[in-house]
Design a protein around this motif. Structure first.
Motif, PDB file in Angstrom:
ATOM      1  N   LYS A  19      75.785  54.060 -11.399  1.00 44.52           N
ATOM      2  CA  LYS A  19      76.334  55.346 -10.959  1.00 44.52           C
ATOM      3  C   LYS A  19      75.296  55.991 -10.041  1.00 44.52           C
ATOM      4  O   LYS A  19      74.337  56.574 -10.517  1.00 44.52           O
ATOM      5  CB  LYS A  19      76.671  56.216 -12.162  1.00 44.52           C
ATOM      6  CG  LYS A  19      77.742  55.592 -13.022  1.00 44.52           C
ATOM      7  CD  LYS A  19      78.177  56.335 -14.258  1.00 44.52           C
ATOM      8  CE  LYS A  19      77.508  57.534 -14.728  1.00 44.52           C
ATOM      9  NZ  LYS A  19      78.085  58.138 -15.924  1.00 44.52           N
ATOM     10  N   HIS A  38      72.234  68.101 -14.429  1.00 44.22           N
ATOM     11  CA  HIS A  38      73.492  67.862 -15.145  1.00 44.22           C
ATOM     12  C   HIS A  38      74.022  66.457 -14.853  1.00 44.22           C
ATOM     13  O   HIS A  38      74.419  65.724 -15.771  1.00 44.22           O
ATOM     14  CB  HIS A  38      74.519  68.929 -14.736  1.00 44.22           C
ATOM     15  CG  HIS A  38      75.926  68.616 -15.087  1.00 44.22           C
ATOM     16  ND1 HIS A  38      76.433  68.780 -16.362  1.00 44.22           N
ATOM     17  CD2 HIS A  38      76.956  68.144 -14.333  1.00 44.22           C
ATOM     18  CE1 HIS A  38      77.713  68.424 -16.372  1.00 44.22           C
ATOM     19  NE2 HIS A  38      78.050  68.028 -15.159  1.00 44.22           N
ATOM     20  N   MET A  39      74.006  66.065 -13.589  1.00 42.52           N
ATOM     21  CA  MET A  39      74.495  64.743 -13.216  1.00 42.52           C
ATOM     22  C   MET A  39      73.592  63.643 -13.775  1.00 42.52           C
ATOM     23  O   MET A  39      74.085  62.624 -14.269  1.00 42.52           O
ATOM     24  CB  MET A  39      74.632  64.626 -11.695  1.00 42.52           C
ATOM     25  CG  MET A  39      75.677  65.563 -11.087  1.00 42.52           C
ATOM     26  SD  MET A  39      77.329  65.440 -11.826  1.00 42.52           S
ATOM     27  CE  MET A  39      77.829  63.814 -11.258  1.00 42.52           C
ATOM     28  N   ALA A  42      74.257  62.984 -17.285  1.00 45.44           N
ATOM     29  CA  ALA A  42      75.516  62.251 -17.450  1.00 45.44           C
ATOM     30  C   ALA A  42      75.377  60.791 -17.016  1.00 45.44           C
ATOM     31  O   ALA A  42      76.365  60.067 -16.950  1.00 45.44           O
ATOM     32  CB  ALA A  42      76.624  62.943 -16.657  1.00 45.44           C
ATOM     33  N   TRP A  44      73.893  59.602 -14.052  1.00 40.46           N
ATOM     34  CA  TRP A  44      73.885  59.337 -12.614  1.00 40.46           C
ATOM     35  C   TRP A  44      72.467  59.191 -12.094  1.00 40.46           C
ATOM     36  O   TRP A  44      71.569  59.922 -12.495  1.00 40.46           O
ATOM     37  CB  TRP A  44      74.584  60.462 -11.855  1.00 40.46           C
ATOM     38  CG  TRP A  44      76.056  60.405 -12.027  1.00 40.46           C
ATOM     39  CD1 TRP A  44      76.793  60.993 -13.019  1.00 40.46           C
ATOM     40  CD2 TRP A  44      76.970  59.681 -11.225  1.00 40.46           C
ATOM     41  NE1 TRP A  44      78.108  60.677 -12.860  1.00 40.46           N
ATOM     42  CE2 TRP A  44      78.246  59.873 -11.765  1.00 40.46           C
ATOM     43  CE3 TRP A  44      76.818  58.881 -10.089  1.00 40.46           C
ATOM     44  CZ2 TRP A  44      79.380  59.304 -11.201  1.00 40.46           C
ATOM     45  CZ3 TRP A  44      77.954  58.319  -9.530  1.00 40.46           C
ATOM     46  CH2 TRP A  44      79.214  58.535 -10.092  1.00 40.46           C
ATOM     47  N   SER A  86      80.412  66.718 -14.050  1.00 40.52           N
ATOM     48  CA  SER A  86      80.354  65.257 -14.045  1.00 40.52           C
ATOM     49  C   SER A  86      81.666  64.644 -14.523  1.00 40.52           C
ATOM     50  O   SER A  86      82.066  63.581 -14.032  1.00 40.52           O
ATOM     51  CB  SER A  86      79.184  64.762 -14.901  1.00 40.52           C
ATOM     52  OG  SER A  86      79.366  65.141 -16.251  1.00 40.52           O
ATOM     53  N   GLU A  90      83.702  61.642 -12.624  1.00 39.36           N
ATOM     54  CA  GLU A  90      84.114  60.405 -13.299  1.00 39.36           C
ATOM     55  C   GLU A  90      85.625  60.202 -13.155  1.00 39.36           C
ATOM     56  O   GLU A  90      86.087  59.087 -12.868  1.00 39.36           O
ATOM     57  CB  GLU A  90      83.735  60.448 -14.782  1.00 39.36           C
ATOM     58  CG  GLU A  90      82.258  60.545 -15.049  1.00 39.36           C
ATOM     59  CD  GLU A  90      81.512  59.232 -14.881  1.00 39.36           C
ATOM     60  OE1 GLU A  90      82.156  58.173 -14.724  1.00 39.36           O
ATOM     61  OE2 GLU A  90      80.271  59.271 -14.903  1.00 39.36           O
TER      62      GLU A  90
END
Length: 142
Positions: A19, A38-39, A42, A44, A86, A90
């Motif tokens: 990702k 945040h990403m 998740a 990334w 996120s 997705e």
């Protein structure tokens, strides 16, 4: 009659593709760092590129000024404008709609990276290839 023995052969596991995204931000924006965190949380891998002017990047990806925010990420064929959760990224990649970008216009309070600003209902907007838009996701009770 004897059957042939069954032999299990271990092969390389089929791993999900990595990702990865590139996030373009201005050097002076702090909330962009919150969204990038945040990403990353998740899963990334986010490459950060700082630019003083993001308008050319938004223009390249067909994001109109009315749907702009403070940073633009690129993942695959899509641009991600602003504080998009996120989970919406997705979903976008899973559904693969005929679109150019997904935006959380402005800087909605309570969106990823904007939690310190309070909490307000907001929607993420899908920018279709023909330039039209539709609501993609609703957040914080929107």
């Amino acid at each position: 009659m004897f059957g042939l023995p069954l032999v299990a052969v271990a092969g390389p596991a089929l791993a999900a593709p990595p990702k990865r995204m590139i996030a373009y931000k201005t050097p002076w924006c702090g909330c962009c760092g919150g969204w990038i965190a945040h990403m990353r949380q998740a899963g990334w891998n986010v490459e950060v590129v700082e630019r003083e002017d993001l308008a050319p990047i938004r223009a390249r990806h067909g994001i109109p000024d009315r749907l702009a925010s403070c940073h633009t990420a690129v993942v695959g064929a899509y641009a991600i404008e602003g504080h998009v959760p996120s989970s919406d990224v997705e979903r976008l990649l899973g559904e693969r709609p005929a679109a150019r970008a997904l935006s959380a216009p402005g800087m909605p309070a309570g969106s990823p990276g904007m939690e310190a600003a309070g909490r307000e209902p907001y929607a993420t907007v899908l920018i279709l290839n023909d330039g039209s838009t539709r609501v993609f996701g609703r957040h914080n009770g929107a």
